[in-house]
Design an enzyme around this catalytic site. Structure first.
Site, PDB file in Angstrom:
ATOM      1  N   SER A 127       4.246   2.302   8.939  1.00 53.66           N
ATOM      2  CA  SER A 127       5.475   2.945   8.461  1.00 53.66           C
ATOM      3  C   SER A 127       5.448   4.419   8.831  1.00 53.66           C
ATOM      4  O   SER A 127       4.365   5.031   8.918  1.00 53.66           O
ATOM      5  CB  SER A 127       5.565   2.829   6.938  1.00 53.66           C
ATOM      6  OG  SER A 127       6.582   3.670   6.426  1.00 53.66           O
ATOM      7  N   TYR A 129       1.636   3.229  -1.499  1.00 53.19           N
ATOM      8  CA  TYR A 129       2.213   2.436  -0.404  1.00 53.19           C
ATOM      9  C   TYR A 129       2.026   3.168   0.929  1.00 53.19           C
ATOM     10  O   TYR A 129       1.579   2.575   1.922  1.00 53.19           O
ATOM     11  CB  TYR A 129       3.697   2.191  -0.682  1.00 53.19           C
ATOM     12  CG  TYR A 129       4.486   1.684   0.508  1.00 53.19           C
ATOM     13  CD1 TYR A 129       4.423   0.337   0.881  1.00 53.19           C
ATOM     14  CD2 TYR A 129       5.293   2.550   1.260  1.00 53.19           C
ATOM     15  CE1 TYR A 129       5.139  -0.124   1.982  1.00 53.19           C
ATOM     16  CE2 TYR A 129       6.005   2.089   2.345  1.00 53.19           C
ATOM     17  CZ  TYR A 129       5.927   0.761   2.704  1.00 53.19           C
ATOM     18  OH  TYR A 129       6.629   0.302   3.788  1.00 53.19           O
TER      19      TYR A 129
HETATM   20  N1  LIG Z   1      12.636  -1.170   5.947  1.00 50.79           N
HETATM   21  C1  LIG Z   1      12.012  -0.050   6.271  1.00 50.79           C
HETATM   22  O1  LIG Z   1      12.629   1.038   6.335  1.00 50.79           O
HETATM   23  C2  LIG Z   1      10.552  -0.042   6.574  1.00 50.79           C
HETATM   24  C3  LIG Z   1       9.989   1.153   7.045  1.00 50.79           C
HETATM   25  C4  LIG Z   1       8.644   1.192   7.361  1.00 50.79           C
HETATM   26  C5  LIG Z   1       7.868   0.061   7.207  1.00 50.79           C
HETATM   27  N2  LIG Z   1       8.438  -1.088   6.716  1.00 50.79           N
HETATM   28  C6  LIG Z   1       7.554  -2.249   6.602  1.00 50.79           C
HETATM   29  O2  LIG Z   1       8.106  -3.288   7.387  1.00 50.79           O
HETATM   30  C7  LIG Z   1       7.696  -4.557   6.848  1.00 50.79           C
HETATM   31  C8  LIG Z   1       8.930  -5.405   6.633  1.00 50.79           C
HETATM   32  O3  LIG Z   1       9.791  -4.687   5.775  1.00 50.79           O
HETATM   33  P1  LIG Z   1      11.303  -5.097   5.560  1.00 50.79           P
HETATM   34  O4  LIG Z   1      12.030  -3.836   5.305  1.00 50.79           O
HETATM   35  O5  LIG Z   1      11.753  -6.036   6.591  1.00 50.79           O
HETATM   36  O6  LIG Z   1      11.110  -6.014   4.267  1.00 50.79           O
HETATM   37  P2  LIG Z   1      11.425  -5.950   2.753  1.00 50.79           P
HETATM   38  O7  LIG Z   1      12.873  -6.073   2.570  1.00 50.79           O
HETATM   39  O8  LIG Z   1      10.725  -4.859   2.034  1.00 50.79           O
HETATM   40  O9  LIG Z   1      10.692  -7.333   2.409  1.00 50.79           O
HETATM   41  C9  LIG Z   1       9.328  -7.401   2.209  1.00 50.79           C
HETATM   42  C10 LIG Z   1       8.722  -8.428   3.133  1.00 50.79           C
HETATM   43  O10 LIG Z   1       7.374  -8.682   2.709  1.00 50.79           O
HETATM   44  C11 LIG Z   1       7.262 -10.023   2.225  1.00 50.79           C
HETATM   45  N3  LIG Z   1       6.528 -10.033   0.969  1.00 50.79           N
HETATM   46  C12 LIG Z   1       6.750  -9.259  -0.112  1.00 50.79           C
HETATM   47  N4  LIG Z   1       5.881  -9.572  -1.098  1.00 50.79           N
HETATM   48  C13 LIG Z   1       5.100 -10.584  -0.607  1.00 50.79           C
HETATM   49  C14 LIG Z   1       4.020 -11.332  -1.130  1.00 50.79           C
HETATM   50  N5  LIG Z   1       3.544 -11.133  -2.377  1.00 50.79           N
HETATM   51  N6  LIG Z   1       3.451 -12.277  -0.362  1.00 50.79           N
HETATM   52  C15 LIG Z   1       3.912 -12.498   0.888  1.00 50.79           C
HETATM   53  N7  LIG Z   1       4.930 -11.822   1.460  1.00 50.79           N
HETATM   54  C16 LIG Z   1       5.516 -10.865   0.712  1.00 50.79           C
HETATM   55  C17 LIG Z   1       8.682 -10.487   1.972  1.00 50.79           C
HETATM   56  O11 LIG Z   1       8.732 -11.888   2.060  1.00 50.79           O
HETATM   57  P3  LIG Z   1       9.786 -12.781   1.177  1.00 50.79           P
HETATM   58  O12 LIG Z   1      11.072 -12.098   1.159  1.00 50.79           O
HETATM   59  O13 LIG Z   1       9.822 -14.091   1.889  1.00 50.79           O
HETATM   60  O14 LIG Z   1       9.155 -12.898  -0.182  1.00 50.79           O
HETATM   61  C18 LIG Z   1       9.444  -9.749   3.064  1.00 50.79           C
HETATM   62  O15 LIG Z   1       9.327 -10.415   4.288  1.00 50.79           O
HETATM   63  C19 LIG Z   1       6.924  -4.253   5.570  1.00 50.79           C
HETATM   64  O16 LIG Z   1       5.542  -4.243   5.864  1.00 50.79           O
HETATM   65  C20 LIG Z   1       7.397  -2.845   5.220  1.00 50.79           C
HETATM   66  O17 LIG Z   1       6.439  -2.155   4.448  1.00 50.79           O
HETATM   67  C21 LIG Z   1       9.750  -1.171   6.419  1.00 50.79           C
END
Ligand SMILES: NC(=O)c1ccc[n+]([C@@H]2O[C@H](COP(=O)([O-])OP(=O)(O)OC[C@H]3O[C@@H](n4cnc5c(N)ncnc54)[C@H](OP(=O)(O)O)[C@@H]3O)[C@@H](O)[C@H]2O)c1
Length: 262
Positions: free
Chosen positions: A153, A167
């Site tokens: 991130s 985080y």
């Molecule tokens: N969005 C952003 O701006 C951003 C920025 C930097 C990094 N990230 C990273 O990018 C990745 C994806 O983020 P996103 O924004 O697409 O997702 P998100 O909306 O935060 O969703 C979280 C993801 O993690 C999974 N997850 C959450 N708790 C879990 C658990 N206990 N066991 C297994 N899986 C779990 C969820 O699966 P389910 O929904 O199927 O439960 C979902 O796919 C993450 O690692 C996040 O930290 C996101």
């Protein structure tokens, strides 16, 4: 399905694992691999919150036939090991492993941090990738050109915003750990790299950021908008492809519209 202009055979016959693939960035990445010919093992978590259909929406039958689905709680050690066992049962080798599952689990001021919250955040965002990767290294080595792509991130470098300290630090762990993996696994022909998203409009920010904060963030991004999950997918494909990035390992691609340049 639309393939966003990717070469439709880039990952033909390749076996790809993506965690956190039901929605958001993981869903876009899994769909991009399907659009480029891969067999995809798509993990989804247990929250069942938000846009559950992002992975499957409009997927044609042929793409669906190359998709294996499994659920698992990656915050628990047992869930990680069960997922690894399911992958080993489905695939004789793994060409690409995308460790993407993770999230903030709520904003928690540093003064209110407790051992339970710390453990939850670190177990989900850091330990799950360590355990799953460790289990799958023999299958990645069998590929001959295995690639690991981990999701970090922008907050790993900036420290994030208030309430996201653990985080953000867990994401920094992912980046440093990936560099160590890159060195350690190179003799087995396995590369390890990182995609570091900026502010990407998924459920993540619908949950954890106010509309006002997002508007202010967008105003400060040189490309003038927040990112989308699809904006991230190309970086994952690039770092997974031995043809496109076979001499790149231990590196980070920042996908943030210019939000952070350094
Ligand atoms: N969005 C952003 O701006 C951003 C920025 C930097 C990094 N990230 C990273 O990018 C990745 C994806 O983020 P996103 O924004 O697409 O997702 P998100 O909306 O935060 O969703 C979280 C993801 O993690 C999974 N997850 C959450 N708790 C879990 C658990 N206990 N066991 C297994 N899986 C779990 C969820 O699966 P389910 O929904 O199927 O439960 C979902 O796919 C993450 O690692 C996040 O930290 C996101």
């Amino acid at each position: 399905m639309t393939n966003h202009g990717y070469a439709s055979n880039l990952f033909a016959r390749e076996q790809v694992v993506v965690t956190g693939a039901r929605r958001g960035i993981g869903a876009a990445v899994a769909r991009a691999f399907l659009a480029t010919g891969a067999r995809v093992f798509a993990h989804s978590g247990i929250t069942k919150a938000g846009n559950e259909d992002e992975l499957l929406a409009g997927l044609d039958e042929e793409s669906r036939s190359r998709l294996t689905l499994a659920e698992g709680d990656l915050a628990s050690e047992e869930g990680c090991l069960q997922l690894a066992a399911a992958i080993k049962a489905a695939f004789d080798r793994v060409d690409v492993l995308v460790n993407n599952a993770g999230t903030m689990l709520g904003r928690k001021p540093a003064a209110e941090m407790d051992a339970g919250h710390y453990a939850q955040v670190v177990d989900l965002n850091a330990r799950s990738a360590v355990l799953l990767t460790g289990e799958l290294i023999p299958l990645l080595a069998r590929s001959g050109h295995g690639a690991i792509v981990n999701t970090s991130s922008i907050s790993a470098r900036t420290g994030g915003s208030p309430g996201s300290s653990v985080y953000s630090a867990a994401k920094a762990f992912i980046t440093t750990w990936t560099r160590a993996l890159a060195r350690e696994l190179a003799p087995q022909g396995i590369r390890a790299n990182v995609v570091s998203p900026g502010t990407i409009m998924t459920d993540f920010h619908r949950r954890y950021s106010t509309p006002e904060k997002l508007t202010a963030t967008a105003a400060g991004i040189p490309l003038g908008r927040l990112g989308t999950a699809e904006d991230c997918a190309g970086a994952y494909l690039f770092l997974s492809s031995a043809t496109l990035s076979g001499y790149i390992t231990g590196q980070v691609i920042e996908v943030n519209g210019g939000q952070l340049m350094a």
